[in-house]
Scaffold this motif. Sequence first.
Motif, short mmCIF file in Angstrom:
data_model
loop_
_atom_site.label_atom_id
_atom_site.label_comp_id
_atom_site.label_asym_id
_atom_site.label_seq_id
_atom_site.Cartn_x
_atom_site.Cartn_y
_atom_site.Cartn_z
N ASN A 1 -2.16 -44.88 -35.92
CA ASN A 1 -2.16 -44.49 -34.60
C ASN A 1 -3.18 -43.96 -34.06
O ASN A 1 -3.98 -44.09 -33.22
CB ASN A 1 -0.80 -44.13 -34.32
CG ASN A 1 -0.46 -44.28 -32.71
OD1 ASN A 1 -1.04 -45.11 -32.31
ND2 ASN A 1 0.56 -43.50 -32.02
N ASP A 2 -3.51 -42.67 -34.70
CA ASP A 2 -4.65 -41.83 -34.54
C ASP A 2 -6.00 -42.54 -34.58
O ASP A 2 -6.89 -41.99 -33.90
CB ASP A 2 -4.72 -40.54 -35.44
CG ASP A 2 -3.54 -39.74 -35.21
OD1 ASP A 2 -2.76 -39.63 -34.34
OD2 ASP A 2 -3.20 -38.78 -36.32
N ILE A 3 -6.11 -43.41 -35.55
CA ILE A 3 -7.37 -44.08 -35.95
C ILE A 3 -7.60 -45.00 -34.76
O ILE A 3 -8.86 -45.06 -33.86
CB ILE A 3 -7.48 -44.92 -37.14
CG1 ILE A 3 -7.43 -44.13 -38.20
CG2 ILE A 3 -8.48 -46.05 -37.02
CD1 ILE A 3 -7.24 -44.31 -39.43
N ALA A 4 -6.39 -45.55 -34.15
CA ALA A 4 -6.59 -46.72 -33.05
C ALA A 4 -6.83 -45.88 -31.80
O ALA A 4 -7.60 -46.48 -30.87
CB ALA A 4 -5.14 -47.28 -32.68
N ALA A 5 -6.25 -44.66 -31.74
CA ALA A 5 -6.48 -43.84 -30.49
C ALA A 5 -7.87 -43.56 -30.24
O ALA A 5 -8.68 -43.53 -29.44
CB ALA A 5 -5.55 -42.62 -30.17
N ALA A 6 -8.45 -42.97 -31.58
CA ALA A 6 -9.88 -42.70 -31.60
C ALA A 6 -10.67 -43.80 -31.24
O ALA A 6 -11.90 -43.62 -30.55
CB ALA A 6 -10.26 -42.11 -33.14
N GLY A 7 -10.45 -44.89 -31.76
CA GLY A 7 -11.38 -46.05 -31.45
C GLY A 7 -11.20 -46.60 -29.85
O GLY A 7 -12.16 -46.81 -29.28
N VAL A 8 -10.24 -46.23 -29.50
CA VAL A 8 -10.04 -46.65 -27.72
C VAL A 8 -10.81 -45.39 -26.99
O VAL A 8 -11.57 -45.90 -26.18
CB VAL A 8 -8.45 -46.51 -27.25
CG1 VAL A 8 -8.22 -46.59 -25.92
CG2 VAL A 8 -7.83 -47.71 -27.83
N LYS A 9 -10.77 -44.17 -27.47
CA LYS A 9 -11.66 -43.19 -27.14
C LYS A 9 -13.05 -43.43 -27.00
O LYS A 9 -13.95 -43.11 -26.03
CB LYS A 9 -11.39 -41.80 -27.48
CG LYS A 9 -9.80 -41.34 -27.09
CD LYS A 9 -9.51 -40.18 -27.61
CE LYS A 9 -8.29 -39.67 -27.29
NZ LYS A 9 -7.54 -38.58 -28.06
N ALA A 10 -13.55 -43.75 -28.33
CA ALA A 10 -14.97 -44.30 -28.47
C ALA A 10 -15.48 -45.30 -27.66
O ALA A 10 -16.48 -45.17 -27.17
CB ALA A 10 -15.01 -44.37 -29.96
N VAL A 11 -14.77 -46.31 -27.33
CA VAL A 11 -15.12 -47.51 -26.35
C VAL A 11 -15.13 -46.97 -25.12
O VAL A 11 -16.17 -47.53 -24.19
CB VAL A 11 -14.06 -48.54 -26.61
CG1 VAL A 11 -14.46 -49.74 -25.68
CG2 VAL A 11 -14.12 -49.15 -28.27
N ALA A 12 -14.19 -46.18 -24.69
CA ALA A 12 -14.26 -45.65 -23.20
C ALA A 12 -15.24 -44.88 -23.03
O ALA A 12 -16.28 -44.72 -22.50
CB ALA A 12 -12.90 -44.92 -23.00
#
Length: 100
Positions: free
Chosen positions: A89-100
């Motif tokens: 979940n943390d990895i997925a959240a970090a990926g979303v922040k990186a895209v935004a």
Amino acid sequence: MSLLTSSADGVEVGYRATSPYPYGDSMIPASVDITLTGPGSSRLNLSIADARSVLAGLPVVLAEHAAAEGDAEMAAALVMMARHLRSLNDIAAAGVKAVA
């Protein structure tokens, strides 16, 4: 419309893909539908982020129950599962922040 992906013992879980909003150019984000069937049925629609959080939290609750029932082996396995899911979940959240 939600695509039913799982159904068992009065609980239905479905995936609702991203779709265009009927008015304008915006999009309705993907989500997860949860339906409790039977007497007093209810429905819940979760964002993908919230669904991941629920998924990560459920093993913790089930581990607490297993421990209360005296099943230490199941409790330990569920705690390991919870840690792994939180990590994902943390990895997925970090990926979303990186895209935004």
